[in-house]
Write a protein that holds these residues in place. Sequence first.
Motif, PDB file in Angstrom:
ATOM      1  N   LEU A 168       6.398  -2.520  -9.310  1.00  0.00           N
ATOM      2  CA  LEU A 168       6.370  -3.631  -8.972  1.00  0.00           C
ATOM      3  C   LEU A 168       6.603  -4.814  -8.501  1.00  0.00           C
ATOM      4  CD1 LEU A 168       4.333  -5.352  -7.428  1.00  0.00           C
ATOM      5  CD2 LEU A 168       2.581  -5.957  -9.777  1.00  0.00           C
ATOM      6  N   GLN A 169       7.656  -4.372  -9.636  1.00  0.00           N
ATOM      7  CA  GLN A 169       8.678  -5.548  -9.444  1.00  0.00           C
ATOM      8  C   GLN A 169      10.125  -5.642  -8.368  1.00  0.00           C
ATOM      9  OE1 GLN A 169       7.858  -8.536 -10.639  1.00  0.00           O
ATOM     10  NE2 GLN A 169       6.020  -7.902 -11.713  1.00  0.00           N
ATOM     11  N   ARG A 170       9.922  -4.428  -8.636  1.00  0.00           N
ATOM     12  CA  ARG A 170      11.279  -3.642  -8.024  1.00  0.00           C
ATOM     13  C   ARG A 170      10.829  -3.393  -6.619  1.00  0.00           C
ATOM     14  NH1 ARG A 170      13.468   2.034  -9.036  1.00  0.00           N
ATOM     15  NH2 ARG A 170      13.468   0.807 -11.393  1.00  0.00           N
ATOM     16  N   TRP A 171       9.220  -3.000  -6.024  1.00  0.00           N
ATOM     17  CA  TRP A 171       8.770  -3.718  -3.957  1.00  0.00           C
ATOM     18  C   TRP A 171       9.204  -5.382  -4.091  1.00  0.00           C
ATOM     19  CZ3 TRP A 171       4.573   0.055  -5.810  1.00  0.00           C
ATOM     20  CH2 TRP A 171       5.192   0.950  -6.341  1.00  0.00           C
ATOM     21  N   ARG A 172       8.877  -6.190  -4.956  1.00  0.00           N
ATOM     22  CA  ARG A 172       9.016  -7.706  -5.191  1.00  0.00           C
ATOM     23  C   ARG A 172      10.054  -7.584  -4.981  1.00  0.00           C
ATOM     24  NH1 ARG A 172       4.623  -9.550  -8.968  1.00  0.00           N
ATOM     25  NH2 ARG A 172       2.358  -9.797  -8.348  1.00  0.00           N
ATOM     26  N   LEU A 173      11.119  -7.893  -5.218  1.00  0.00           N
ATOM     27  CA  LEU A 173      12.413  -8.158  -4.564  1.00  0.00           C
ATOM     28  C   LEU A 173      12.674  -7.372  -3.854  1.00  0.00           C
ATOM     29  CD1 LEU A 173      15.435  -9.221  -6.458  1.00  0.00           C
ATOM     30  CD2 LEU A 173      15.652  -6.774  -6.970  1.00  0.00           C
ATOM     31  N   CYS A 174      11.944  -5.782  -3.275  1.00  0.00           N
ATOM     32  CA  CYS A 174      12.589  -6.294  -2.236  1.00  0.00           C
ATOM     33  C   CYS A 174      12.513  -7.088  -0.938  1.00  0.00           C
ATOM     34  CB  CYS A 174      12.515  -4.034  -1.809  1.00  0.00           C
ATOM     35  SG  CYS A 174      12.932  -3.274  -0.623  1.00  0.00           S
ATOM     36  N   ILE A 219      11.523   1.944   3.652  1.00  0.00           N
ATOM     37  CA  ILE A 219      12.797   3.186   2.749  1.00  0.00           C
ATOM     38  C   ILE A 219      13.425   2.630   1.637  1.00  0.00           C
ATOM     39  CG2 ILE A 219      14.870   4.287   3.099  1.00  0.00           C
ATOM     40  CD1 ILE A 219      13.987   4.173   6.264  1.00  0.00           C
ATOM     41  N   PHE A 220      13.811   1.431   1.129  1.00  0.00           N
ATOM     42  CA  PHE A 220      14.055   1.281  -0.064  1.00  0.00           C
ATOM     43  C   PHE A 220      13.315   1.445  -0.762  1.00  0.00           C
ATOM     44  CE2 PHE A 220      17.358  -1.899   1.920  1.00  0.00           C
ATOM     45  CZ  PHE A 220      18.440  -0.295   1.689  1.00  0.00           C
ATOM     46  N   MET A 221      11.335   1.050  -0.899  1.00  0.00           N
ATOM     47  CA  MET A 221      10.492   1.184  -1.820  1.00  0.00           C
ATOM     48  C   MET A 221      10.600   2.702  -2.070  1.00  0.00           C
ATOM     49  SD  MET A 221       8.265  -2.257  -0.300  1.00  0.00           S
ATOM     50  CE  MET A 221       8.376  -3.588  -0.259  1.00  0.00           C
ATOM     51  N   ALA A 222      10.619   3.847  -0.871  1.00  0.00           N
ATOM     52  CA  ALA A 222       9.809   5.007  -1.043  1.00  0.00           C
ATOM     53  C   ALA A 222      10.797   6.047  -2.081  1.00  0.00           C
ATOM     54  CB  ALA A 222      10.850   5.894   0.400  1.00  0.00           C
ATOM     55  N   PRO A 223      10.297   6.999  -2.391  1.00  0.00           N
ATOM     56  CA  PRO A 223      10.448   7.726  -3.607  1.00  0.00           C
ATOM     57  C   PRO A 223      11.752   8.146  -3.304  1.00  0.00           C
ATOM     58  CG  PRO A 223       7.725   8.154  -3.115  1.00  0.00           C
ATOM     59  CD  PRO A 223       8.916   7.719  -1.811  1.00  0.00           C
ATOM     60  N   SER A 224      12.529   8.895  -2.141  1.00  0.00           N
ATOM     61  CA  SER A 224      13.863   9.291  -2.026  1.00  0.00           C
ATOM     62  C   SER A 224      14.765   8.398  -2.500  1.00  0.00           C
ATOM     63  CB  SER A 224      13.975   9.229  -0.392  1.00  0.00           C
ATOM     64  OG  SER A 224      13.019  10.596  -0.464  1.00  0.00           O
ATOM     65  N   ALA A 243       0.775  -1.233  -0.454  1.00  0.00           N
ATOM     66  CA  ALA A 243      -0.209  -0.045  -0.131  1.00  0.00           C
ATOM     67  C   ALA A 243       0.919   0.941  -0.224  1.00  0.00           C
ATOM     68  CB  ALA A 243      -0.772   0.009   0.921  1.00  0.00           C
ATOM     69  N   ALA A 244       1.786   1.585   0.767  1.00  0.00           N
ATOM     70  CA  ALA A 244       2.683   2.153   1.017  1.00  0.00           C
ATOM     71  C   ALA A 244       3.351   3.068   0.018  1.00  0.00           C
ATOM     72  CB  ALA A 244       4.025   2.391   1.936  1.00  0.00           C
ATOM     73  N   LEU A 245       4.006   1.356  -0.853  1.00  0.00           N
ATOM     74  CA  LEU A 245       4.760   2.377  -2.786  1.00  0.00           C
ATOM     75  C   LEU A 245       3.872   1.613  -3.093  1.00  0.00           C
ATOM     76  CD1 LEU A 245       7.045   2.791  -1.810  1.00  0.00           C
ATOM     77  CD2 LEU A 245       6.839   1.389   0.226  1.00  0.00           C
ATOM     78  N   GLY A 246       2.568   1.690  -3.436  1.00  0.00           N
ATOM     79  CA  GLY A 246       1.741   1.269  -4.316  1.00  0.00           C
ATOM     80  C   GLY A 246       1.306   2.973  -4.506  1.00  0.00           C
ATOM     81  N   ALA A 247       1.078   3.733  -3.424  1.00  0.00           N
ATOM     82  CA  ALA A 247       1.183   5.018  -3.516  1.00  0.00           C
ATOM     83  C   ALA A 247       2.920   5.778  -4.104  1.00  0.00           C
ATOM     84  CB  ALA A 247       0.980   5.878  -2.480  1.00  0.00           C
ATOM     85  N   THR A 248       3.719   5.536  -3.528  1.00  0.00           N
ATOM     86  CA  THR A 248       4.773   5.484  -4.119  1.00  0.00           C
ATOM     87  C   THR A 248       5.340   5.507  -5.300  1.00  0.00           C
ATOM     88  OG1 THR A 248       6.773   5.001  -1.503  1.00  0.00           O
ATOM     89  CG2 THR A 248       7.649   5.401  -3.842  1.00  0.00           C
TER      90      THR A 248
END
Length: 602
Positions: free
Chosen positions: A499-505, A593-598, A54-59
């Motif tokens: 989505l795939q980079r979040w899955r890897l994370c 943090i690794f999924m955040a925009p920054s 949810a957090a990084l879908g928004a990201t």
Amino acid sequence: MPVPAHSPSSCSVPADAAVETAAAAATAAPDAEPGQPLPAAISRRNLLRNAGAAALGATALTVAAGQPQAAAQSASPSAPLAAMRSPQRPAAWGAAGVEAAPAPEIIALNRMAFGPRPGDLDALLALGASSEERLAAYVEQQLQPAAIDDSGCDALLAGLNLTTLTKSLTQLWQDHVLTKPAWAERILPASETRIATFVRAVYSRRQLSEVLADFWHNHFNVYAFDYWAGPVWVHYDRDVIRANLLGNFRQMLSAVATSPAMLYYLDNVSNDSAGPNENFARELFELHTLGAMNYFGVVTNPDSVPVDGEGRPIGYQDTDVYGATRSFTGWRVDPDTGQFVFDSKAHDRYSKTVLGVRLDDFLGIDDGNTVLDLLASHPGTGRHIATKLCRRLISDNPPQAVVDAAAAVFYEQRNAPDQLAQVLRAILLSNEFRTTWAQKIKRPLEYTASLLRASNADFVTSDSFFWIYERLGQPLFQWQPPNGFPDLKEDWSSTMPMLQRWRLCNWLIDGWRYGGDGPDKDNLRINLNAQMPPAYKTPEQIVDFWANRILGRALPPAERAPIVDFMAYGRNLGYELPAKDIEERLRFMVGLIFMAPSFQWR
């Protein structure tokens, strides 16, 4: 293998709304008493899967929707580093929620390197008394890779028992072509180079060389897992790309044109006077040298192409491609050694014209070499290469001033043995490099390597790792068209690539044992709890420590708040969490943090 499709997301959500969505997801859990275990219904995996998704879908929407701010709006490069590193540093944001530029040291570590490892920022800060001094020293250090002690990375590679990396071209040809081995053995040089590339990206101290190797592999793109390229891929990576990436462009161009990988990939190995094949010649003009920006199309009268002050055509047209095609006839690969050879019997001996130069007096191999000379010394080639380097190192739409300056150096130093190093110095020491931010996002290789570097991972490659990584859309050396992987943020910020980079994370951080093909498959490779200082106990302290550790700066308030709330899990933000709770939630919080925009910007 199919080429992954990338399309920009058409969705846009205001940054604040995205963060509110993330915060709601991160804190949507029953209240817990201090010191009590987490509810059984919330597994460790589900914590990151639910809150993170949810957090990084928004990201993703925030990254895709964010518009870059002009360099003039960025923070002053002379801002005190103490403020840069302070958790209380306020983040300046533009209307679209884009963070202002961090200090030049942070920019350098994210563009000249695959992100910082623990200790890298401190080492850079020790190089001078000001940002300008430090950046200049770091640039010079990285432009002399042979002087950098990289024995640690070399030892890791040696321990992997990669048997092909030291083989000569002739040895590669003998062992992986002439013996007619099984497919896995035939392409072993490509497979082992892929492994070595990841290891170097994560561990090598010669980081600029690794960044540039990635750049030039894309510029002179060849699909590595091809029947002919695979067996000689060690040669193409080591002797063609890496041996020339800080040298002279004309020399690199010759190494590319005569390499068996390129000769087979673009079919010049079958180009002869009886049946000309223009594949290599066309890509040589359009991709490798002058670029499509200097293409005049089909011109019936070649003399109608405008000329510069020295009487040269300012661009090329199809008759130039045809003339170059005939010039490269007879360029071959020796079937017994894999070395380049010239077959005079297959060469077109008749007059040719390329870029206004008649090749009447040049016979044989000198025809092709003259074409390479003309292209490497053309000002249009300098502009094309400078534009691509500035796009890779500064922004998707680099400021024209720095492109012009780099192009001028490229042309003026066209005969210098360190021509490309001088071009890079002009780019990396420019004001545009130091002040431009949030105009590029990390491509999958950069994202993955920077995550592994920042987390101080005990990295080992495996089939499982590559299986997950390649879903991100940038499988190393496997882009089939000759133009290389795309290099604009829109190509990597749509829904599926994010989505795939979040899955890897998730897979790495959640302890899915990414070294899972060997006897130590149950060992956690990213041990964050062992890296957590016991002095930091409140949710705010923990998040701020890891943000500064990973990013070199504080998270912007809009990104920080939901992650702090996630770590607090309904408790007071100043409450000192029990050690068991910190251990339980830490890696999921770091994953956010690794999924955040920054963490996506570079």
